[in-house]
Structures are given as structure tokens and as C-alpha cells.
Design a protein around this motif. Structure first.
Motif, PDB file in Angstrom:
ATOM      1  N   GLY A  71       0.783  -1.226   0.000  1.00  0.00           N
ATOM      2  CA  GLY A  71       0.000   0.000   0.000  1.00  0.00           C
ATOM      3  C   GLY A  71       0.813   1.273   0.000  1.00  0.00           C
ATOM      4  O   GLY A  71       0.247   2.355   0.191  1.00  0.00           O
ATOM      5  N   LYS A  74       0.557   4.672  -2.603  1.00  0.00           N
ATOM      6  CA  LYS A  74      -0.375   5.782  -2.444  1.00  0.00           C
ATOM      7  C   LYS A  74       0.262   6.872  -1.583  1.00  0.00           C
ATOM      8  O   LYS A  74       1.137   6.592  -0.757  1.00  0.00           O
ATOM      9  N   GLU A  78      -3.544   9.877   1.780  1.00  0.00           N
ATOM     10  CA  GLU A  78      -4.551   8.911   1.341  1.00  0.00           C
ATOM     11  C   GLU A  78      -4.494   7.636   2.181  1.00  0.00           C
ATOM     12  O   GLU A  78      -5.533   7.070   2.544  1.00  0.00           O
ATOM     13  N   ARG A  79      -3.284   7.178   2.509  1.00  0.00           N
ATOM     14  CA  ARG A  79      -3.140   5.981   3.343  1.00  0.00           C
ATOM     15  C   ARG A  79      -3.666   6.235   4.757  1.00  0.00           C
ATOM     16  O   ARG A  79      -4.268   5.354   5.369  1.00  0.00           O
ATOM     17  N   TRP A  81      -6.049   8.407   5.592  1.00  0.00           N
ATOM     18  CA  TRP A  81      -7.507   8.462   5.542  1.00  0.00           C
ATOM     19  C   TRP A  81      -8.104   7.057   5.400  1.00  0.00           C
ATOM     20  O   TRP A  81      -9.121   6.752   6.021  1.00  0.00           O
ATOM     21  N   GLN A  82      -7.476   6.217   4.616  1.00  0.00           N
ATOM     22  CA  GLN A  82      -7.944   4.843   4.468  1.00  0.00           C
ATOM     23  C   GLN A  82      -7.865   4.100   5.808  1.00  0.00           C
ATOM     24  O   GLN A  82      -8.766   3.331   6.160  1.00  0.00           O
ATOM     25  N   MET A  83      -6.795   4.353   6.564  1.00  0.00           N
ATOM     26  CA  MET A  83      -6.648   3.731   7.869  1.00  0.00           C
ATOM     27  C   MET A  83      -7.749   4.211   8.816  1.00  0.00           C
ATOM     28  O   MET A  83      -8.332   3.411   9.579  1.00  0.00           O
ATOM     29  N   THR A  85     -10.778   5.304   8.062  1.00  0.00           N
ATOM     30  CA  THR A  85     -12.068   4.719   7.690  1.00  0.00           C
ATOM     31  C   THR A  85     -12.155   3.264   8.138  1.00  0.00           C
ATOM     32  O   THR A  85     -13.234   2.798   8.533  1.00  0.00           O
ATOM     33  N   GLN A  86     -11.042   2.550   8.078  1.00  0.00           N
ATOM     34  CA  GLN A  86     -11.039   1.175   8.580  1.00  0.00           C
ATOM     35  C   GLN A  86     -11.260   1.155  10.102  1.00  0.00           C
ATOM     36  O   GLN A  86     -12.055   0.354  10.610  1.00  0.00           O
TER      37      GLN A  86
END
Length: 337
Positions: A71, A74, A78-79, A81-83, A85-86
Motif C-alpha cells: 500500500g 499511495k 490517502e493511506r 484516511w484509508q486507515m 475509515t477502517q
């Protein structure tokens, strides 16, 4: 009270976010990440196979595929924000190196840490509170001096050093206790009584190493709390009315003096479920949360590092709120205005 609880719950969000941002930023600058480790291994392997010099570079396409695998293709925002949301879905991610979900790893290691934490918690309180009361009642006596010396010496000796001494004496020379593990290899074949005996046989030395240093603060806090209550006016009034020292102690002083102890009880109890002592677990070969956290940091297993950080920080903040609310439960005079 409802407004206070709501404010505290809302404050958890920026506090938790700040902890995650700080640690995520630190992670970005730590060298030797999982992608770099795999690239180094592949480079060395290719050099050995081809017989060429070490330090050869891989094809840029391979490098891009490896970074995408973890990952890292990216951008950092972005990484992050993805974390987030998880984590909002309580999805802690999947380990880079163990091919397991972080939740599965925590559940796998948790029984060992629960065993150490709960035994340490209960034994510490069962020793510390009565000892603190006895020291307060006999303040300035020889008993107070000797027990204070014992408590301070036990607190000053690091748990790891004490564990080594216990292993050498009782595990090596006398061979009274096992040197490693939480149970014997034939534990599954034992009866229920033999399983309990075997478990207690294995847990004795690591719990002893942890207890001797952990009950000192509680014992001294209990003593000081009771000494403070002894000097108050209501205690003098109760004695002037002819009440015995036992009645004054248990019916009048006990509840007020235990306020500092009881309010810290929730945090200590919940912490017992997630307490991982790295040095003790390593010394006695106990595969718990402490060892998991250490290995994750060393191997740069970022999903495990950030996932456990998020979970334990959230639990710690909620437990702190419960501890503060216990002040009102124990002493109704406390107001959170």
C-alpha cells in the motif's frame, strides 16, 4: 452529569486522532519498512542465484509492485484516511508478515496477557490494601519501618532482574518451577485438577516477578490516605463519643480513605486484560501482547502497530472516563461543574 459525559466522549475523538497522527507521521520517517525489507531480501537472493555482486537493484516494475503490495504506492494522506475509515468500522487491518487479521492476533495473544495481568492485579490489591491499612494504624512503629523498607526494595528492583534471579534460583538450581511457557507440553492430556495445578505451577514465577514491584504504589497510597483521614475532625469526634478504634476505622474512615484506591480500580482492572510485560514475557517465553507489540515494531508490521495503538488508546480513554465517574459514585460531594 450527562453534559459532562457527552463533553468527555466528544473529547476522545480529537485526542485519539492526535495520537494516531503523531504515530503515523513518525512511522513515515522510520527506515527499514516492510517494502524495504522485502526489496533487500529479493536483491540478496537474486545476487546469490546469479552469482553477481551484492547490492544489485531490482527492476523498477518489481519495486512498484512490492510497494503496491504493502500500500505504499499511495500518498501518505490517502493511506492515513484509508486507515481512519477502517478504524471507524473497527477493522484493524491485516498483518504484513503473519497473514492474519490484527483482531485474530490480539485474540490469540490475549489469554497470556490476561493470565499475567489478572493475577498481578488481584494479588497486588489483596496484599497492598490490608498492608497499607496496617501501616497507617501502626504508623511510626517498627512494623511500619520494616514493611516500608521491604516495599521500597521490592519497588526498586526491576521486574526483569527479579525474574532472572527467580529463574536461576527456583528454576535452575532448585528446579522447583519450570523455566518457560504457560503450560506443559502434555497439558491437553491432563485432568482438570492436574491442568489447574500445572497452570499455577508455570505462572508462579512470572507473576511473582510482576507483583513485587506493582503493589508498592498502592500500599503507600493506602497508608497515606488513611493517615490523612485519621487527622480529620470527624474521626476525633467519633473517638470522643466513645467508639472503639475498630469502629472508627471500618465504619467512618474506610470509605473516605479508599476513594483514591477505588477510583483507580477500573483502570487497573481493565488494564489487566491488556497488560503486556515485554521483558517478563520474553524472559519466561510467554507469547502475549507485550511480545507481539515488540516484534511488530522491530519488523515494522505497521497494521499491527497502528491497530493495537488505536484499540488500546481508545480503551484507555474510556476507562479514564469511568474512573472519573467513580469519584461521584464513591463521594457524592464531588461535582463536575
Amino acid at each position: 452529569m450527562a453534559a459532562y459525559i457527552l463533553r468527555r466522549l466528544l473529547l476522545i475523538i480529537p485526542t485519539l486522532l492526535g495520537v494516531l497522527i503523531l504515530n503515523f507521521v513518525v512511522v513515515q520517517f522510520v527506515p527499514g519498512g516492510p517494502a524495504e525489507q522485502l526489496l533487500s531480501q529479493l536483491t540478496d537472493r537474486e545476487s546469490r542465484v546469479s552469482g553477481g555482486p551484492t547490492g544489485r537493484t531490482l527492476d523498477p516494475k518489481q519495486v512498484a509492485e512490492i510497494k503496491a503490495l504493502y500500500g505504499f504506492d499511495k500518498p501518505a494522506p490517502e493511506r492515513f484516511w484509508q486507515m481512519l475509515t477502517q478504524f471507524a468500522r473497527f477493522d484493524l487491518g491485516k498483518s504484513f508478515f503473519q497473514s492474519k487479521d490484527v483482531w485474530a492476533l490480539i485474540k490469540e495473544k490475549l489469554p497470556v496477557s490476561i493470565s499475567l495481568g489478572l493475577w498481578t492485579f488481584f494479588i497486588s490489591y489483596l496484599i497492598a490494601v490490608p498492608l497499607g491499612v496496617a501501616k497507617a494504624v501502626r504508623a511510626g512503629s517498627r512494623f511500619d519501618f520494616i514493611t516500608t523498607l521491604f516495599v521500597l526494595v521490592g519497588y526498586a528492583i526491576p521486574g526483569f532482574v527479579l525474574g532472572v534471579a527467580l529463574l536461576v534460583i527456583f528454576g535452575g538450581q532448585l528446579q522447583w518451577f519450570p523455566l518457560r511457557g504457560l503450560t506443559s507440553t502434555n497439558w491437553e492430556a491432563l485432568s482438570w485438577g492436574a491442568k489447574a495445578t500445572d497452570y499455577l505451577w508455570h505462572i508462579t514465577l512470572p507473576v511473582t516477578a510482576m507483583v513485587l514491584g506493582s503493589f508498592a504504589v498502592t500500599a503507600m497510597l493506602t497508608k497515606n490516605a488513611f493517615l490523612e483521614e485519621i487527622r480529620k475532625q470527624y474521626v476525633l469526634t467519633a473517638r470522643a463519643k466513645g467508639l472503639s478504634d475498630r469502629q472508627v476505622l471500618w465504619k467512618h474512615m474506610f470509605r473516605n480513605a479508599l476513594i483514591p484506591i477505588i477510583t483507580g480500580f477500573p483502570a487497573a482492572f481493565i488494564g489487566a486484560f491488556f497488560t503486556g510485560s515485554l521483558l517478563i514475557e520474553t524472559l519466561f517465553s510467554l507469547d502475549g501482547l507485550g511480545l507481539l507489540s515488540y516484534e511488530s515494531v522491530i519488523r515494522r508490521d505497521y497494521p499491527v502497530v497502528m491497530g493495537t495503538l488505536y484499540l488500546f488508546t481508545l480503551i484507555g480513554l474510556l476507562t479514564k472516563l469511568v474512573s472519573d465517574l467513580c469519584y461521584v459514585w464513591v463521594d457524592p460531594r464531588v461535582k463536575f461543574d
